[in-house]
Design a protein around this motif. Structure first.
Motif, short mmCIF file in Angstrom:
data_model
loop_
_atom_site.label_atom_id
_atom_site.label_comp_id
_atom_site.label_asym_id
_atom_site.label_seq_id
_atom_site.Cartn_x
_atom_site.Cartn_y
_atom_site.Cartn_z
N VAL A 144 0.95 -1.21 0.09
CA VAL A 144 0.07 0.10 0.06
C VAL A 144 0.92 1.37 -0.05
CG1 VAL A 144 -1.83 -1.32 1.24
CG2 VAL A 144 -0.06 -0.15 2.38
N PRO A 145 0.48 2.30 -0.65
CA PRO A 145 1.16 3.39 -0.69
C PRO A 145 1.72 4.05 0.59
CG PRO A 145 -0.50 3.68 -2.29
CD PRO A 145 -0.85 2.43 -1.30
N PHE A 146 0.69 4.06 1.58
CA PHE A 146 0.92 4.81 3.10
C PHE A 146 2.07 3.69 3.84
CE2 PHE A 146 0.43 4.66 7.52
CZ PHE A 146 0.41 6.06 7.94
N GLY A 147 3.13 4.54 4.06
CA GLY A 147 4.59 4.02 4.82
C GLY A 147 5.20 3.17 3.93
N ALA A 148 5.12 3.09 2.67
CA ALA A 148 5.64 2.29 1.35
C ALA A 148 7.38 2.15 1.89
CB ALA A 148 5.20 2.82 0.19
N GLN A 149 7.87 3.17 2.19
CA GLN A 149 9.25 3.18 2.52
C GLN A 149 9.63 2.58 3.76
OE1 GLN A 149 11.19 6.92 2.08
NE2 GLN A 149 13.18 6.35 3.16
N ALA A 150 8.82 2.48 4.91
CA ALA A 150 8.97 1.79 6.05
C ALA A 150 8.76 0.46 5.59
CB ALA A 150 8.19 2.17 7.33
N THR A 151 7.69 0.00 4.91
CA THR A 151 7.35 -1.30 4.50
C THR A 151 8.44 -1.89 3.82
OG1 THR A 151 4.99 -0.62 4.34
CG2 THR A 151 5.97 -3.07 3.48
N GLY A 152 9.12 -1.09 2.91
CA GLY A 152 10.28 -1.42 2.16
C GLY A 152 11.44 -1.89 3.15
N THR A 153 11.44 -1.07 4.10
CA THR A 153 12.49 -1.59 5.18
C THR A 153 12.29 -2.74 5.91
OG1 THR A 153 13.01 0.75 5.69
CG2 THR A 153 13.79 -0.75 7.18
N ARG A 154 11.05 -3.00 6.25
CA ARG A 154 10.67 -4.41 6.67
C ARG A 154 10.95 -5.46 6.01
NH1 ARG A 154 9.92 -0.67 9.86
NH2 ARG A 154 11.88 -0.87 10.33
N ILE A 155 10.77 -5.31 4.62
CA ILE A 155 10.71 -6.45 3.76
C ILE A 155 12.49 -6.73 3.65
CG2 ILE A 155 10.90 -6.92 1.18
CD1 ILE A 155 8.21 -5.11 0.97
N LEU A 156 13.06 -5.71 3.57
CA LEU A 156 14.52 -5.89 3.55
C LEU A 156 15.15 -6.66 4.83
CD1 LEU A 156 16.07 -2.99 2.05
CD2 LEU A 156 16.27 -5.08 1.04
N SER A 206 3.69 -12.32 4.01
CA SER A 206 2.45 -12.36 4.16
C SER A 206 1.92 -11.68 5.51
CB SER A 206 1.52 -13.83 3.73
OG SER A 206 1.92 -14.26 2.57
N ARG A 207 2.69 -11.96 6.52
CA ARG A 207 2.28 -11.26 7.84
C ARG A 207 2.70 -9.53 8.06
NH1 ARG A 207 4.41 -16.18 10.02
NH2 ARG A 207 6.14 -14.88 11.10
N LEU A 208 3.44 -9.37 6.94
CA LEU A 208 3.86 -8.04 7.22
C LEU A 208 2.99 -6.95 7.02
CD1 LEU A 208 7.49 -7.73 5.54
CD2 LEU A 208 6.98 -7.83 7.94
N PRO A 209 2.45 -5.94 8.04
CA PRO A 209 1.71 -4.99 7.48
C PRO A 209 2.02 -4.12 6.38
CG PRO A 209 1.99 -5.17 10.00
CD PRO A 209 3.11 -6.06 9.26
N GLY A 210 1.32 -3.76 5.77
CA GLY A 210 1.67 -2.83 4.43
C GLY A 210 1.92 -3.76 3.24
N VAL A 211 2.31 -4.99 3.26
CA VAL A 211 2.39 -5.87 2.20
C VAL A 211 0.80 -6.25 1.69
CG1 VAL A 211 3.28 -8.02 1.33
CG2 VAL A 211 4.78 -6.47 2.64
N VAL A 212 0.46 -6.02 0.55
CA VAL A 212 -0.79 -6.61 0.05
C VAL A 212 -0.76 -8.09 -0.27
CG1 VAL A 212 -2.67 -6.10 -1.56
CG2 VAL A 212 -1.45 -4.07 -0.59
N GLU A 213 0.44 -8.24 -1.12
CA GLU A 213 0.60 -9.53 -1.48
C GLU A 213 1.97 -9.61 -2.30
OE1 GLU A 213 0.51 -12.72 -1.65
OE2 GLU A 213 -1.72 -12.53 -1.52
N HIS A 214 2.59 -10.95 -2.23
CA HIS A 214 3.89 -10.96 -2.97
C HIS A 214 3.90 -12.14 -3.94
CE1 HIS A 214 4.05 -15.02 -1.23
NE2 HIS A 214 3.82 -14.42 0.15
N GLY A 215 4.73 -12.14 -5.05
CA GLY A 215 4.87 -12.76 -5.91
C GLY A 215 5.21 -14.22 -6.00
N LEU A 216 5.25 -15.01 -4.73
CA LEU A 216 5.42 -16.06 -4.70
C LEU A 216 4.16 -17.05 -4.51
CD1 LEU A 216 8.25 -16.07 -1.85
CD2 LEU A 216 8.73 -16.86 -4.10
N PHE A 217 4.00 -17.76 -5.66
CA PHE A 217 2.96 -18.97 -5.86
C PHE A 217 3.23 -20.09 -5.62
CE2 PHE A 217 1.19 -14.67 -7.81
CZ PHE A 217 0.14 -14.99 -8.17
N LEU A 218 2.96 -20.48 -4.32
CA LEU A 218 3.41 -21.80 -3.71
C LEU A 218 2.37 -22.68 -3.39
CD1 LEU A 218 5.93 -20.27 -1.36
CD2 LEU A 218 6.33 -20.89 -3.65
#
Length: 238
Positions: A144-156, A206-218
């Motif tokens: 989601v756009p809100f807090g996207a930079q912070a979400t990116g940090t959490r992803i890393l 999938s549990r990270l707030p701000g992440v809508v979906e990821h591209g791993l289809f498992l």
């Protein structure tokens, strides 16, 4: 030995045409997004017209919706048709046990929703998409756009937990502006090189707030049809 040496686009086309064997009259069909899926939509429109098939189709993007209508397919939504017989879609990478990376076309959220609504998902691809491990293709993550930079940090930070290390970048469009999905979200592309634990990473993301979906289809795909340079099509199963 055959002298045929099909281009990647022709490999996509023969895989798409092979997927028509999964389609029967009266089916409810999910339509993927991207260049390979477009081959399928065109072929399906031709088959439906030639054989008089009555099909109901749910597209995974505005672009696929437009193409499906242009080739004469009947289009609806998951709200009106929540259970589908089959979804046919492409993939950016196909790893062991039909693990996938998808989202290069920016439609990963809708693609995953439609795939989950289907009794089976058939993947179509050219042979370059089959890889020994996932991760060489950058992993798309919709946020989601809100807090996207912070979400990116959490992803890393999450990558360090699963043996992943790579640069993350916000996807941009042809004008250099942030790419916006059909759901009005943003996409990070994560260049990992290799993903040692796709299941662990996917579950954590999938549990990270701000992440809508990821591209791993498992555990989603049932079979993959791979068009090859020699004009043959291989079928991959679990």
């Amino acid at each position: 030995m055959s002298d045929t040496n099909l281009s990647a686009d022709d490999q996509k086309r023969i895989a798409a045409e092979a997927a028509l064997a999964y389609i029967k009259d009266g089916m409810k069909v999910g339509l993927g997004t991207g260049s390979t899926a477009a081959h399928f939509v065109i072929a399906l429109g031709r088959k439906a017209k030639d054989e008089g098939l009555k099909l109901t189709c749910v597209p995974t993007s505005e672009a696929t919706d437009k193409l499906a209508r242009e080739v004469g397919l009947t289009v609806t939504t998951l709200d009106d048709q929540p259970h589908l017989d089959v979804t046919v879609d492409g993939a950016d990478e196909i790893g062991p046990r039909l693990t996938l990376i998808k989202g290069g076309g920016g439609a990963l959220l809708r693609e995953k929703i439609v795939a989950f609504a289907s009794s089976q998902m058939i993947v179509i691809a050219d042979e370059s998409k089959v890889v020994p491990h996932l991760g060489n293709f950058p992993l798309p993550i919709e946020v989601v756009p809100f807090g996207a930079q912070a979400t990116g940090t959490r992803i890393l930070e999450s990558g360090k937990l699963f043996g992943c290390d790579g640069a993350i970048s916000l996807r941009t469009d042809e004008y250099g502006e942030p790419f916006v999905t059909d759901g009005n979200n943003l996409i990070y592309d994560w260049a990992l090189g290799e993903i040692p634990d796709p299941d662990g990473l996917g579950e954590y993301l999938s549990r990270l707030p701000g992440v809508v979906e990821h591209g791993l289809f498992l555990g989603i795909a049932h079979a993959a049809l791979i068009g090859k340079a020699d004009d043959s099509v291989d079928t991959l199963n679990h």
